[in-house]
Design a protein around this motif. Structure first.
Motif, mmCIF file in Angstrom:
data_model
loop_
_atom_site.group_PDB
_atom_site.id
_atom_site.type_symbol
_atom_site.label_atom_id
_atom_site.label_comp_id
_atom_site.label_asym_id
_atom_site.label_seq_id
_atom_site.Cartn_x
_atom_site.Cartn_y
_atom_site.Cartn_z
ATOM 1 N N SER A 143 -35.501 -9.374 -14.270
ATOM 2 C CA SER A 143 -36.459 -9.967 -15.210
ATOM 3 C C SER A 143 -36.103 -11.404 -15.569
ATOM 4 C CB SER A 143 -36.544 -9.123 -16.480
ATOM 5 O OG SER A 143 -35.305 -9.116 -17.169
ATOM 6 N N ASP A 144 -34.825 -11.793 -15.453
ATOM 7 C CA ASP A 144 -34.445 -13.173 -15.748
ATOM 8 C C ASP A 144 -35.095 -14.162 -14.778
ATOM 9 O OD1 ASP A 144 -32.951 -12.535 -17.925
ATOM 10 O OD2 ASP A 144 -31.012 -12.602 -16.915
ATOM 11 N N GLY A 145 -35.519 -13.695 -13.618
ATOM 12 C CA GLY A 145 -36.193 -14.564 -12.662
ATOM 13 C C GLY A 145 -37.694 -14.394 -12.639
ATOM 14 N N ALA A 146 -38.237 -13.609 -13.564
ATOM 15 C CA ALA A 146 -39.676 -13.350 -13.586
ATOM 16 C C ALA A 146 -40.447 -14.556 -14.099
ATOM 17 C CB ALA A 146 -39.967 -12.130 -14.457
ATOM 18 N N SER A 147 -41.727 -14.592 -13.808
ATOM 19 C CA SER A 147 -42.570 -15.720 -14.200
ATOM 20 C C SER A 147 -42.588 -15.912 -15.708
ATOM 21 C CB SER A 147 -43.997 -15.505 -13.695
ATOM 22 O OG SER A 147 -44.024 -15.369 -12.302
ATOM 23 N N GLY A 148 -42.804 -14.830 -16.452
ATOM 24 C CA GLY A 148 -42.903 -14.950 -17.894
ATOM 25 C C GLY A 148 -41.591 -15.283 -18.572
ATOM 26 N N THR A 149 -40.474 -14.870 -17.976
ATOM 27 C CA THR A 149 -39.166 -15.096 -18.589
ATOM 28 C C THR A 149 -38.592 -16.461 -18.241
ATOM 29 O OG1 THR A 149 -38.741 -12.715 -18.436
ATOM 30 C CG2 THR A 149 -36.839 -14.148 -18.859
ATOM 31 N N SER A 150 -38.622 -16.814 -16.956
ATOM 32 C CA SER A 150 -37.988 -18.054 -16.503
ATOM 33 C C SER A 150 -38.989 -19.167 -16.226
ATOM 34 C CB SER A 150 -37.193 -17.781 -15.221
ATOM 35 O OG SER A 150 -38.065 -17.457 -14.152
ATOM 36 N N ASP A 151 -40.282 -18.891 -16.405
ATOM 37 C CA ASP A 151 -41.337 -19.845 -16.076
ATOM 38 C C ASP A 151 -41.325 -20.162 -14.585
ATOM 39 O OD1 ASP A 151 -43.580 -21.149 -16.950
ATOM 40 O OD2 ASP A 151 -42.555 -23.012 -17.438
ATOM 41 N N TRP A 152 -41.043 -19.126 -13.783
ATOM 42 C CA TRP A 152 -40.995 -19.265 -12.325
ATOM 43 C C TRP A 152 -42.363 -19.621 -11.773
ATOM 44 C CZ3 TRP A 152 -43.644 -16.747 -8.424
ATOM 45 C CH2 TRP A 152 -43.161 -16.924 -7.120
#
Length: 238
Positions: A172-181
């Protein structure tokens, strides 16, 4: 939504980022142009150097507008970039059509040359459609980095990172919502190559009608190349 780990880096909002690097898109575009130049003459539309020269002429101002990173979005830039991708894709589909016609009418006798041409057409298709997905999704590469997420156009594709917010921490740390990926060119090339090999979406789903149509066209062209062209070439070799 999982909490960010204490050691995770703090990322700037996308509209403060430097923008996606220009060089990868230039390299794959030049590869597509070179693949077209290497096709047999009977698969080309008109003189060998006309379309490649036009594509290079379109590429030069695109590099001039954004020489190192894609941060400036103008109407001219948008029109030129979409026109360039359209030319690459259309010329490659035309080459595929001529190749299929050569086979159906039993005019192709050189199996080795046919296999090479089929591979060239397939690789160019991967590049062309990868560039098309990259140019269209969420307003294009400039919008994806320079606009706040709330102002982005509707997405054409849903990547796995777009739905990983409730996964385990290291995911989840690399997810769009979390990291703004945000997806970049390699992500779209991956979508293109999996669509060309599986003839369907894999881990990235098309959302918009135009994305579904583009993936359908790519799947059909890849199917023709893989089943009809290569099968016919192998029969000629034997």
């Amino acid at each position: 939504m999982s909490r960010r780990r204490a050691d995770a880096p703090t990322l700037h909002p996308r509209h403060e980022r430097r923008g996606e690097a220009r060089l990868p898109a230039v390299i794959v575009t030049l590869i597509a142009i070179a693949l077209y130049l290497a096709l047999p003459q009977q698969l080309l539309i008109g003189p060998r150097f006309v379309l490649p020269a036009l594509e290079v002429l379109l590429l030069v101002p695109l590099i001039a507008i954004n020489p190192r990173r894609l941060t400036r979005q103008t109407r001219t830039f948008r029109v030129l970039s979409l026109t360039l991708v359209l030319l690459i894709a259309a010329s490659n589909l035309a080459a595929l059509g001529i190749l299929v016609d050569e086979l159906l009418n039993a005019r192709a006798a050189d199996g080795h040359a046919l296999l090479v041409a089929a591979l060239q057409v397939w690789l160019t298709s991967v590049i062309a459609f990868g560039l098309a997905y990259w140019e269209l999704d969420r307003g294009g590469p400039v919008s994806r980095t320079q606009l706040p997420r709330a102002e982005l156009p509707l997405a054409d594709f849903r990547f796995s990172q777009d739905e990983n917010d409730d996964a385990v921490g290291e995911v989840s740390d690399g997810a769009s919502g979390t990291s703004d990926w945000i997806p970049t060119l390699p992500d779209y090339l991956y979508v293109s190559i999996t669509n060309s090999t599986a003839f369907s979406p894999t881990d990235t789903m098309p959302l918009s009608t135009r994305a579904k149509l583009l993936m359908a066209v790519q799947s059909v062209s890849a199917l023709l190349t893989s089943l009809l062209v290569i099968a016919r070439a192998v029969s000629i070799l034997h």
